[in-house]
Every structure is written in C-alpha cells, then in structure tokens.
Design a protein around this motif. Structure first.
Motif, PDB file in Angstrom:
ATOM      1  N   ASN A  52       0.811  -1.224   0.000  1.00 44.32           N
ATOM      2  CA  ASN A  52       0.000   0.000   0.000  1.00 44.32           C
ATOM      3  C   ASN A  52       0.844   1.274   0.000  1.00 44.32           C
ATOM      4  OD1 ASN A  52      -2.424  -1.544   0.186  1.00 44.32           O
ATOM      5  ND2 ASN A  52      -2.169  -1.680   2.418  1.00 44.32           N
ATOM      6  N   SER A  53       1.959   1.255  -0.721  1.00 43.75           N
ATOM      7  CA  SER A  53       2.839   2.435  -0.701  1.00 43.75           C
ATOM      8  C   SER A  53       2.988   3.101  -2.068  1.00 43.75           C
ATOM      9  CB  SER A  53       4.227   2.059  -0.172  1.00 43.75           C
ATOM     10  OG  SER A  53       4.877   1.161  -1.057  1.00 43.75           O
ATOM     11  N   LEU A  54       2.108   2.752  -3.016  1.00 48.76           N
ATOM     12  CA  LEU A  54       2.235   3.369  -4.338  1.00 48.76           C
ATOM     13  C   LEU A  54       2.109   4.883  -4.257  1.00 48.76           C
ATOM     14  CD1 LEU A  54       2.543   3.168  -7.393  1.00 48.76           C
ATOM     15  CD2 LEU A  54       0.050   2.884  -7.554  1.00 48.76           C
ATOM     16  N   ALA A  55       1.165   5.388  -3.498  1.00 46.82           N
ATOM     17  CA  ALA A  55       0.983   6.841  -3.403  1.00 46.82           C
ATOM     18  C   ALA A  55       2.243   7.504  -2.862  1.00 46.82           C
ATOM     19  CB  ALA A  55      -0.214   7.171  -2.521  1.00 46.82           C
ATOM     20  N   ALA A  56       2.878   6.880  -1.866  1.00 47.53           N
ATOM     21  CA  ALA A  56       4.107   7.451  -1.312  1.00 47.53           C
ATOM     22  C   ALA A  56       5.235   7.402  -2.332  1.00 47.53           C
ATOM     23  CB  ALA A  56       4.499   6.691  -0.046  1.00 47.53           C
ATOM     24  N   LEU A  57       5.332   6.310  -3.092  1.00 47.76           N
ATOM     25  CA  LEU A  57       6.352   6.220  -4.134  1.00 47.76           C
ATOM     26  C   LEU A  57       6.121   7.293  -5.198  1.00 47.76           C
ATOM     27  CD1 LEU A  57       6.707   2.365  -4.747  1.00 47.76           C
ATOM     28  CD2 LEU A  57       8.313   3.868  -3.553  1.00 47.76           C
ATOM     29  N   GLN A  80       1.341  -0.072 -10.012  1.00 47.35           N
ATOM     30  CA  GLN A  80       0.219  -0.694  -9.300  1.00 47.35           C
ATOM     31  C   GLN A  80       0.472  -0.728  -7.800  1.00 47.35           C
ATOM     32  OE1 GLN A  80       0.610  -4.501 -11.487  1.00 47.35           O
ATOM     33  NE2 GLN A  80       1.011  -5.468  -9.481  1.00 47.35           N
ATOM     34  N   ASP A  81      -0.625  -0.631  -7.046  1.00 45.48           N
ATOM     35  CA  ASP A  81      -0.549  -0.623  -5.584  1.00 45.48           C
ATOM     36  C   ASP A  81      -0.801  -2.024  -5.035  1.00 45.48           C
ATOM     37  OD1 ASP A  81      -0.077   0.541  -3.160  1.00 45.48           O
ATOM     38  OD2 ASP A  81      -2.125   1.266  -2.883  1.00 45.48           O
ATOM     39  N   GLU A  82      -0.129  -2.988  -5.617  1.00 44.29           N
ATOM     40  CA  GLU A  82      -0.180  -4.380  -5.170  1.00 44.29           C
ATOM     41  C   GLU A  82       1.050  -5.093  -5.704  1.00 44.29           C
ATOM     42  OE1 GLU A  82      -3.746  -6.005  -6.758  1.00 44.29           O
ATOM     43  OE2 GLU A  82      -3.090  -5.877  -8.845  1.00 44.29           O
ATOM     44  N   ALA A  83       1.328  -6.241  -5.140  1.00 45.21           N
ATOM     45  CA  ALA A  83       2.498  -7.005  -5.581  1.00 45.21           C
ATOM     46  C   ALA A  83       2.306  -7.503  -7.008  1.00 45.21           C
ATOM     47  CB  ALA A  83       2.735  -8.174  -4.635  1.00 45.21           C
ATOM     48  N   ASP A  84       3.403  -7.607  -7.727  1.00 41.96           N
ATOM     49  CA  ASP A  84       3.416  -8.190  -9.073  1.00 41.96           C
ATOM     50  C   ASP A  84       4.129  -9.533  -8.953  1.00 41.96           C
ATOM     51  OD1 ASP A  84       3.975  -8.959 -11.692  1.00 41.96           O
ATOM     52  OD2 ASP A  84       4.277  -6.906 -12.387  1.00 41.96           O
ATOM     53  N   GLY A 115       5.020  -4.884  -2.096  1.00 43.28           N
ATOM     54  CA  GLY A 115       3.574  -4.770  -2.195  1.00 43.28           C
ATOM     55  C   GLY A 115       3.096  -3.677  -3.130  1.00 43.28           C
ATOM     56  N   SER A 116       4.025  -3.060  -3.877  1.00 42.30           N
ATOM     57  CA  SER A 116       3.657  -2.018  -4.835  1.00 42.30           C
ATOM     58  C   SER A 116       4.770  -1.868  -5.861  1.00 42.30           C
ATOM     59  CB  SER A 116       3.393  -0.678  -4.131  1.00 42.30           C
ATOM     60  OG  SER A 116       4.507  -0.303  -3.336  1.00 42.30           O
ATOM     61  N   VAL A 117       4.396  -1.358  -7.033  1.00 48.19           N
ATOM     62  CA  VAL A 117       5.340  -1.223  -8.144  1.00 48.19           C
ATOM     63  C   VAL A 117       5.126   0.135  -8.806  1.00 48.19           C
ATOM     64  CG1 VAL A 117       6.206  -2.207 -10.296  1.00 48.19           C
ATOM     65  CG2 VAL A 117       5.195  -3.710  -8.565  1.00 48.19           C
ATOM     66  N   LEU A 118       6.218   0.856  -8.999  1.00 54.17           N
ATOM     67  CA  LEU A 118       6.157   2.154  -9.679  1.00 54.17           C
ATOM     68  C   LEU A 118       7.139   2.157 -10.838  1.00 54.17           C
ATOM     69  CD1 LEU A 118       5.219   5.211  -9.681  1.00 54.17           C
ATOM     70  CD2 LEU A 118       7.358   5.664  -8.458  1.00 54.17           C
ATOM     71  N   TYR A 119       6.681   2.637 -11.992  1.00 55.57           N
ATOM     72  CA  TYR A 119       7.555   2.816 -13.149  1.00 55.57           C
ATOM     73  C   TYR A 119       7.738   4.308 -13.417  1.00 55.57           C
ATOM     74  CZ  TYR A 119       6.926  -2.137 -14.173  1.00 55.57           C
ATOM     75  OH  TYR A 119       6.912  -3.508 -14.092  1.00 55.57           O
ATOM     76  N   VAL A 120       8.960   4.661 -13.761  1.00 53.07           N
ATOM     77  CA  VAL A 120       9.298   6.033 -14.129  1.00 53.07           C
ATOM     78  C   VAL A 120       9.962   6.005 -15.501  1.00 53.07           C
ATOM     79  CG1 VAL A 120      10.753   8.021 -13.579  1.00 53.07           C
ATOM     80  CG2 VAL A 120       9.514   6.845 -11.754  1.00 53.07           C
ATOM     81  N   LEU A 121       9.553   6.903 -16.366  1.00 51.25           N
ATOM     82  CA  LEU A 121      10.061   6.958 -17.732  1.00 51.25           C
ATOM     83  C   LEU A 121      10.997   8.144 -17.907  1.00 51.25           C
ATOM     84  CD1 LEU A 121       6.700   6.328 -19.624  1.00 51.25           C
ATOM     85  CD2 LEU A 121       8.330   4.631 -18.788  1.00 51.25           C
ATOM     86  N   GLY A 122      12.164   7.893 -18.473  1.00 52.07           N
ATOM     87  CA  GLY A 122      13.077   8.967 -18.828  1.00 52.07           C
ATOM     88  C   GLY A 122      12.744   9.524 -20.193  1.00 52.07           C
ATOM     89  N   PRO A 123      13.383  10.612 -20.572  1.00 56.96           N
ATOM     90  CA  PRO A 123      13.138  11.207 -21.893  1.00 56.96           C
ATOM     91  C   PRO A 123      13.851  10.423 -22.986  1.00 56.96           C
ATOM     92  CG  PRO A 123      14.885  12.381 -20.789  1.00 56.96           C
ATOM     93  CD  PRO A 123      14.393  11.369 -19.798  1.00 56.96           C
ATOM     94  N   SER A 124      13.406  10.581 -24.211  1.00 59.58           N
ATOM     95  CA  SER A 124      14.149  10.034 -25.345  1.00 59.58           C
ATOM     96  C   SER A 124      15.493  10.733 -25.427  1.00 59.58           C
ATOM     97  CB  SER A 124      13.359  10.230 -26.642  1.00 59.58           C
ATOM     98  OG  SER A 124      12.147   9.488 -26.598  1.00 59.58           O
ATOM     99  N   MET A 125      16.549   9.956 -25.716  1.00 63.05           N
ATOM    100  CA  MET A 125      17.909  10.495 -25.644  1.00 63.05           C
ATOM    101  C   MET A 125      18.621  10.383 -26.984  1.00 63.05           C
ATOM    102  SD  MET A 125      19.281   8.813 -22.056  1.00 63.05           S
ATOM    103  CE  MET A 125      19.124   7.129 -22.683  1.00 63.05           C
ATOM    104  N   THR A 126      19.207  11.459 -27.428  1.00 58.36           N
ATOM    105  CA  THR A 126      20.197  11.384 -28.490  1.00 58.36           C
ATOM    106  C   THR A 126      21.544  11.051 -27.856  1.00 58.36           C
ATOM    107  OG1 THR A 126      20.498  13.776 -28.305  1.00 58.36           O
ATOM    108  CG2 THR A 126      19.007  12.981 -30.041  1.00 58.36           C
TER     109      THR A 126
END
Length: 292
Positions: A52-57, A80-84, A115-126
């Motif tokens: 239950n820590s997705l919001a904190a992440l 997602q705010d649950e385990a994968d 118990g939670s998973v967060l993905y972060v996307l970087g910018p497209s890079m030259t």
C-alpha cells in the motif's frame, strides 16, 4: 560549449552530486556513436515499495522530478498498488552477476515481500546527452531508495542491483562529477544500467544497454571445440571484462578508433525489434576471439 558540457552543467544546477563547479576546463569528453536508426533510447526505471505504498512512491518520484529531473515522468498505466507476482523471477534474471557484491539476501527478501510497483520513464535520448541523462537516472534511483523504494531495476537493459550497490554506483558518479572526470562518469553509468555478458557459447556473448550512454553494444564470439565443456563462470567474467575494456576504449578514443584497433566490425542491432527498449540504434560491435 558542446551539448555534453551543457548537459553536465544543467545536471549540476539542481539537487545533484554535491554541486561541484565545472566552470573551469573539465576532463576529456566521453565519445559517443552516430545513430544508425531513427529510434531514440530512453530509461524505464522500476521501483518496488512496501504494501500500500504506491501513493508514497509517486510522491517521492514527483519530488525528484521537481528537484532535478523535470524531463522524467511517472507512469500511470503500469504502476500498481499491489504485488506483481512476476517480479521475483524478473529480478532473479536481472541481477548483475559480474560485480561480486551486486546484491545480498536482504535485497532478494525485499523483492519477495514487495507490495507495490512504480515505473518512471526517462526522456528520449540522443547520443550526445545520453551520459548526462543516465547520470540523472542514477541519481533518481538513489533518491527513490532514500525515499521509500525497497528495490530498483533498470528495465531498458533488464539489470538490477541491490541497495548497497546502487548507492556505491551513485557515490562513484558523485565523485566523478566532483573531480570533473566525465570518462569515469560515463563508465559508472554504463555499469549501472547495462548488462553483460548475455548469450551463449554458440552465438557469442554480448552486452545490452550501451545505447544508454550513446555507444554500440559489444558482441564477443569465440571458437570452441564440439567436445569442449560449456564456458565456466570464470570464463564468462573474462568475456565481461573484455566487453568493458572495449567500451572504455570507445568512450575514451571514439568508436571508429576502437574498431580499427580491435579489428572489429560494426553492424546494425538485429537482436531486438527497433521499437524495443533494448534495441541499440548505434549498432553492435563484433569481436572474434580465438579462445577464452
């Protein structure tokens, strides 16, 4: 002032690595490759949290974006705010096997208990901003581990380190920036976000992820007799060391010079589809060794 130098200076303008000044002459600039494709790579970072820590992440990630990474974004679709239940196997496949202290039992336990998973996307890079952006991605990882994340993985090459190793890499990057050693910064980012060696004795063993610092990947093929036993862990570590040596030479001297010195060939990356994160638009360098 070239774009790499501008990027480093911009990087130092925010939260960053101790805020040293690069107003005076820096070390030799890391070389980068010419693209062979219209595809531009990007970082995809995976962070695991407690139950239950997705919001904190998400709050931590947005704080990092506001502090020093305004070109990164929080992924809303796949977080997602649950385990994968795929994560334990995924991390097991992705742990760095080259550094002897890449992860500990506590890291495996953290992944198993997430118990939670967060993905972060970087910018497209030259290629010319790849090192700068990867340094920022490394700093993003450390920030998240300091602010609620219990494990982290770079999805663009499928590599994971334990908390202690991520911090060690971050400190190496901080030291490199403080001493204006941009070649070491490039190497540290490569060790953080690329995997090697991947493959087998028949097809050869290669790196994945060198596009994240603007370089082609390296494939090492070698001759083995049909009755010879499969390569050992020690032999595979020798291959990893050779791949790193070639990458260091490309960073220091340039791709063309390194290829000429190694009598190596550069070709398009046919290992992955062009729209996959692991696809290297700068190609793959092939080196043939007579034996391990």
């Amino acid at each position: 002032m070239n774009s790499v130098r501008r990027g480093i200076l911009a990087l130092l303008g925010g939260f960053i690595l101790g805020k040293p000044s690069l107003s005076r002459a820096s070390s030799k600039q890391p070389a980068f490759a010419a693209s062979r494709s219209s595809y531009t790579p990007r970082h995809v970072l995976c962070f695991l949290g407690k139950e239950n820590s997705l919001a904190a992440l998400q709050q931590s990630a947005r704080a990092a974006i506001g502090l020093f990474a305004d070109d990164f974004t929080v992924d809303e679709k796949f977080s997602q705010d649950e385990a994968d239940d795929r994560m334990e196997r995924s991390f097991n496949v992705c742990w760095d096997r080259v550094d002897p202290n890449a992860y500990q039992d506590t890291d495996e336990d953290a992944v198993a208990a997430h118990g939670s998973v967060l993905y972060v996307l970087g910018p497209s890079m030259t290629a010319d901003i790849a090192v700068t952006t990867s340094a920022k991605a490394l700093m993003f990882v450390q920030y998240m581990l300091d602010h609620g994340a219990i494990a982290a993985k770079g999805e663009s090459a499928g590599v994971a380190h334990g908390v202690r190793r991520w911090k060690e890499l971050f400190e190496q990057a901080r030291s490199a920036v403080a001493s204006r050693d941009l070649l070491t910064l490039a190497r540290t980012c490569r060790l953080a976000f690329a995997r090697r060696p991947i493959g087998d004795d028949a097809e050869g063993m290669a790196s994945v992820g060198f596009h994240l610092i603007g370089l082609p990947d390296v494939l090492v093929t070698f001759v083995r007799r049909d009755d010879q036993k499969p390569s050992t862990n020690a032999e595979q570590l020798k291959i990893a060391a050779l791949i790193d040596d070639v990458a260091d030479e490309m960073t220091r001297e340039g791709v063309e010079e390194a290829l000429a010195d190694r009598h190596a060939a550069l070709a398009d990356d046919t290992r992955y589809e062009e729209d996959e994160y692991k696809f290297n638009p700068f190609g793959v360098v092939s080196i043939q060794e007579k034996s391990l």
